[in-house]
Design a protein around this motif. Structure first.
Motif, PDB file in Angstrom:
ATOM      1  N   VAL A 146       0.848  -1.185   0.000  1.00 59.46           N
ATOM      2  CA  VAL A 146       0.000   0.000   0.000  1.00 59.46           C
ATOM      3  C   VAL A 146       0.886   1.238   0.000  1.00 59.46           C
ATOM      4  CG1 VAL A 146      -1.836   1.245   1.210  1.00 59.46           C
ATOM      5  CG2 VAL A 146      -1.768  -1.253   1.279  1.00 59.46           C
ATOM      6  N   VAL A 147       0.587   2.189  -0.901  1.00 61.86           N
ATOM      7  CA  VAL A 147       1.401   3.393  -1.070  1.00 61.86           C
ATOM      8  C   VAL A 147       0.477   4.592  -1.241  1.00 61.86           C
ATOM      9  CG1 VAL A 147       3.433   2.236  -2.044  1.00 61.86           C
ATOM     10  CG2 VAL A 147       1.538   2.901  -3.548  1.00 61.86           C
ATOM     11  N   LEU A 148       1.060   5.778  -1.317  1.00 62.44           N
ATOM     12  CA  LEU A 148       0.283   7.001  -1.469  1.00 62.44           C
ATOM     13  C   LEU A 148       0.455   7.612  -2.861  1.00 62.44           C
ATOM     14  CD1 LEU A 148       0.835   8.930   1.909  1.00 62.44           C
ATOM     15  CD2 LEU A 148      -1.022   7.367   1.278  1.00 62.44           C
ATOM     16  N   TYR A 149      -0.671   8.117  -3.381  1.00 61.67           N
ATOM     17  CA  TYR A 149      -0.698   8.932  -4.590  1.00 61.67           C
ATOM     18  C   TYR A 149      -1.288  10.294  -4.215  1.00 61.67           C
ATOM     19  CZ  TYR A 149       0.050   4.665  -7.333  1.00 61.67           C
ATOM     20  OH  TYR A 149       0.564   3.513  -7.860  1.00 61.67           O
TER      21      TYR A 149
ATOM     22  N   SER B 196       9.789   8.962   2.186  1.00 58.98           N
ATOM     23  CA  SER B 196       9.054   9.010   0.912  1.00 58.98           C
ATOM     24  C   SER B 196       9.292   7.767   0.064  1.00 58.98           C
ATOM     25  CB  SER B 196       9.434  10.261   0.121  1.00 58.98           C
ATOM     26  OG  SER B 196      10.795  10.221  -0.268  1.00 58.98           O
ATOM     27  N   THR B 197      10.466   7.142   0.146  1.00 61.30           N
ATOM     28  CA  THR B 197      10.729   5.955  -0.660  1.00 61.30           C
ATOM     29  C   THR B 197       9.891   4.774  -0.199  1.00 61.30           C
ATOM     30  OG1 THR B 197      12.583   5.290   0.758  1.00 61.30           O
ATOM     31  CG2 THR B 197      13.084   6.689  -1.130  1.00 61.30           C
ATOM     32  N   GLN B 198       9.435   4.792   1.063  1.00 66.34           N
ATOM     33  CA  GLN B 198       8.613   3.723   1.591  1.00 66.34           C
ATOM     34  C   GLN B 198       7.126   4.047   1.508  1.00 66.34           C
ATOM     35  OE1 GLN B 198       9.973   0.803   2.551  1.00 66.34           O
ATOM     36  NE2 GLN B 198      11.928   1.686   1.920  1.00 66.34           N
ATOM     37  N   VAL B 199       6.789   5.340   1.523  1.00 67.17           N
ATOM     38  CA  VAL B 199       5.394   5.758   1.632  1.00 67.17           C
ATOM     39  C   VAL B 199       4.770   6.074   0.276  1.00 67.17           C
ATOM     40  CG1 VAL B 199       3.857   7.533   2.577  1.00 67.17           C
ATOM     41  CG2 VAL B 199       5.711   6.601   3.982  1.00 67.17           C
ATOM     42  N   LEU B 200       5.498   6.762  -0.595  1.00 67.48           N
ATOM     43  CA  LEU B 200       4.929   7.214  -1.862  1.00 67.48           C
ATOM     44  C   LEU B 200       5.067   6.149  -2.949  1.00 67.48           C
ATOM     45  CD1 LEU B 200       6.263  10.894  -1.978  1.00 67.48           C
ATOM     46  CD2 LEU B 200       4.189   9.998  -0.881  1.00 67.48           C
TER      47      LEU B 200
ATOM     48  N   THR C  24      -2.942   4.957   6.145  1.00 64.68           N
ATOM     49  CA  THR C  24      -4.065   5.874   6.266  1.00 64.68           C
ATOM     50  C   THR C  24      -3.701   7.070   7.136  1.00 64.68           C
ATOM     51  OG1 THR C  24      -5.665   4.091   5.937  1.00 64.68           O
ATOM     52  CG2 THR C  24      -6.484   6.078   6.982  1.00 64.68           C
ATOM     53  N   VAL C  25      -2.961   6.825   8.206  1.00 63.16           N
ATOM     54  CA  VAL C  25      -2.475   7.935   9.035  1.00 63.16           C
ATOM     55  C   VAL C  25      -1.452   8.759   8.255  1.00 63.16           C
ATOM     56  CG1 VAL C  25      -1.217   8.530  11.140  1.00 63.16           C
ATOM     57  CG2 VAL C  25      -2.970   6.752  11.206  1.00 63.16           C
ATOM     58  N   GLU C  26      -0.579   8.088   7.492  1.00 64.20           N
ATOM     59  CA  GLU C  26       0.367   8.822   6.637  1.00 64.20           C
ATOM     60  C   GLU C  26      -0.392   9.690   5.634  1.00 64.20           C
ATOM     61  OE1 GLU C  26       3.579   9.168   6.572  1.00 64.20           O
ATOM     62  OE2 GLU C  26       4.474   7.467   7.639  1.00 64.20           O
ATOM     63  N   GLN C  27      -1.497   9.175   5.116  1.00 62.50           N
ATOM     64  CA  GLN C  27      -2.326   9.938   4.182  1.00 62.50           C
ATOM     65  C   GLN C  27      -2.750  11.270   4.798  1.00 62.50           C
ATOM     66  OE1 GLN C  27      -6.120   8.135   3.531  1.00 62.50           O
ATOM     67  NE2 GLN C  27      -6.683   9.461   1.814  1.00 62.50           N
TER      68      GLN C  27
END
Length: 356
Positions: free
Chosen positions: A114-117, A242-246, A191-194
């Motif tokens: 799961v990642v962020l856009y 960011s390399t782990q989240v995005l 979701t919290v990172e979002q």
């Protein structure tokens, strides 16, 4: 290229594709529960290339404004939409508020991760304060209704922003209706990172960056700081790596559903092919800073493919813009990378657009 370098690249690419997850069962359940319209489209395999339309493949480094706090490197495109892009209607807001365009993050999947856009959404804050702007962006995020059906959100249906305060350069966000949520650990964390990435991006985009976010949940006491049983939200929350989240590749613009092009007579081009200039903005954390870009027409046929070189390669996050020459019609733009191990398509981000 030496044999040693070829072996290193193959092992490096293979290692990047391995994404172990202790949250696999919960992730599967989350996917099953997702609304039908969020079903992911099946990515078509490698297609034979056609060059019926000419592409201008020279990448230009985007003059973007960073949405990240000073400690991050993630750049952000200008907040104002291009005149050639038709944006979505603003989310209804309090009477007297002025529409505003804000960055909002959503969840997506790359492989089993799961990642962020990010999308830019038009909202209507209650007033022109930073607190109202953040509140409007977070409320839009809580709706779980991204433009791109490949993205999604997992906030409870009753989630709502009650208050936003800026205290000691930290954004305190009070949200109601999120005491319970049946998601796994990985999804809960992202979701919290979002929320954190959305709040800090809105603040930085407004020229008033904050150091972090404090999430205040109605009904959650200090002794119950683990949100949904997975995430400690007791202190100041800051962006993860960011390399782990995005997501590894972002197709920033055009956004899904955009209409681009100036209309009127088709302009002449140097090669004699008439078409509209479509500006494409990309970002990513990719090996050798190379992102592949292709366009499919309304029938699904690949009509062009090129590659774009970002201004920075992994582990940094780079950006670039390029121009495509497309005739009026409906298209799907696809940004992705090819696996060096087996040539498969990885990290696809695709948007359907209309050229007028």
């Amino acid at each position: 290229m030496s044999v040693e370098e070829q072996l290193w690249r193959a092992f490096h690419a293979h290692a990047q594709r391995v994404q172990p997850s202790a949250d696999a069962l919960a992730t599967i359940r989350t996917r099953i529960a997702r609304r039908a319209h969020l079903s992911r489209r099946i990515t078509v395999g490698l297609a034979s290339l056609s060059s019926a339309v000419v592409v201008t493949a020279t990448a230009v480094i985007a003059g973007a404004v960073s949405c990240a706090p000073p400690s991050t490197q993630e750049p952000v495109p200008p907040a104002e939409p291009s005149p050639s892009v038709t944006t979505t209607q603003p989310t209804p807001g309090p009477e007297g508020g002025e529409p505003d365009r804000v960055p909002v993050y959503y969840l997506g999947e790359v492989g089993n991760r799961v990642v962020l856009y990010r999308e830019f959404r038009t909202v209507t804050p209650a007033n022109d304060t930073l607190e109202a702007r953040i509140a409007a962006a977070v409320q839009e995020m809580l709706r779980n209704d991204p433009l791109d059906p490949d993205y999604f959100g997992t906030w409870p249906n009753l989630a709502a922003v009650r208050e936003v305060r800026i205290e000691d350069n930290v954004a305190a966000v009070v949200i109601t209706g999120i005491g319970d949520n049946d998601v796994g650990a990985e999804t809960a964390q992202l979701t919290v990172e979002q929320l954190v990435w959305t709040v800090t991006a809105v603040a930085a985009d407004a020229g008033s960056p904050v150091d972090g976010v404090r999430l205040l949940v109605d009904g959650l006491t200090s002794s119950q700081s683990d949100l949904w049983g997975h995430v400690d939200v007791s202190g100041v929350l800051r962006r993860g790596n960011s390399t782990q989240v995005l997501a590894p590749v972002w197709l920033i613009s055009p956004q899904h559903g955009d209409t681009v092009g100036e209309g009127g007579p088709l302009p002449d081009t140097q090669d004699g092919v008439a078409g509209r200039e479509v500006r494409v903005h990309l970002a990513g954390t990719v090996f050798e800073a190379t992102v592949n870009l292709r366009a499919r027409d309304a029938t699904g046929a690949v009509i062009l493919e090129t590659f774009v070189t970002l201004d920075q390669g992994a582990p940094a996050r780079g950006e670039a813009t390029t121009s495509l020459n497309l005739q009026p019609g409906r298209y799907t733009l696809e940004a992705f990378v090819y696996s060096m191990a087996d040539g498969s398509i990885q990290a696809m981000d695709d948007h359907e657009i209309t050229v007028r």
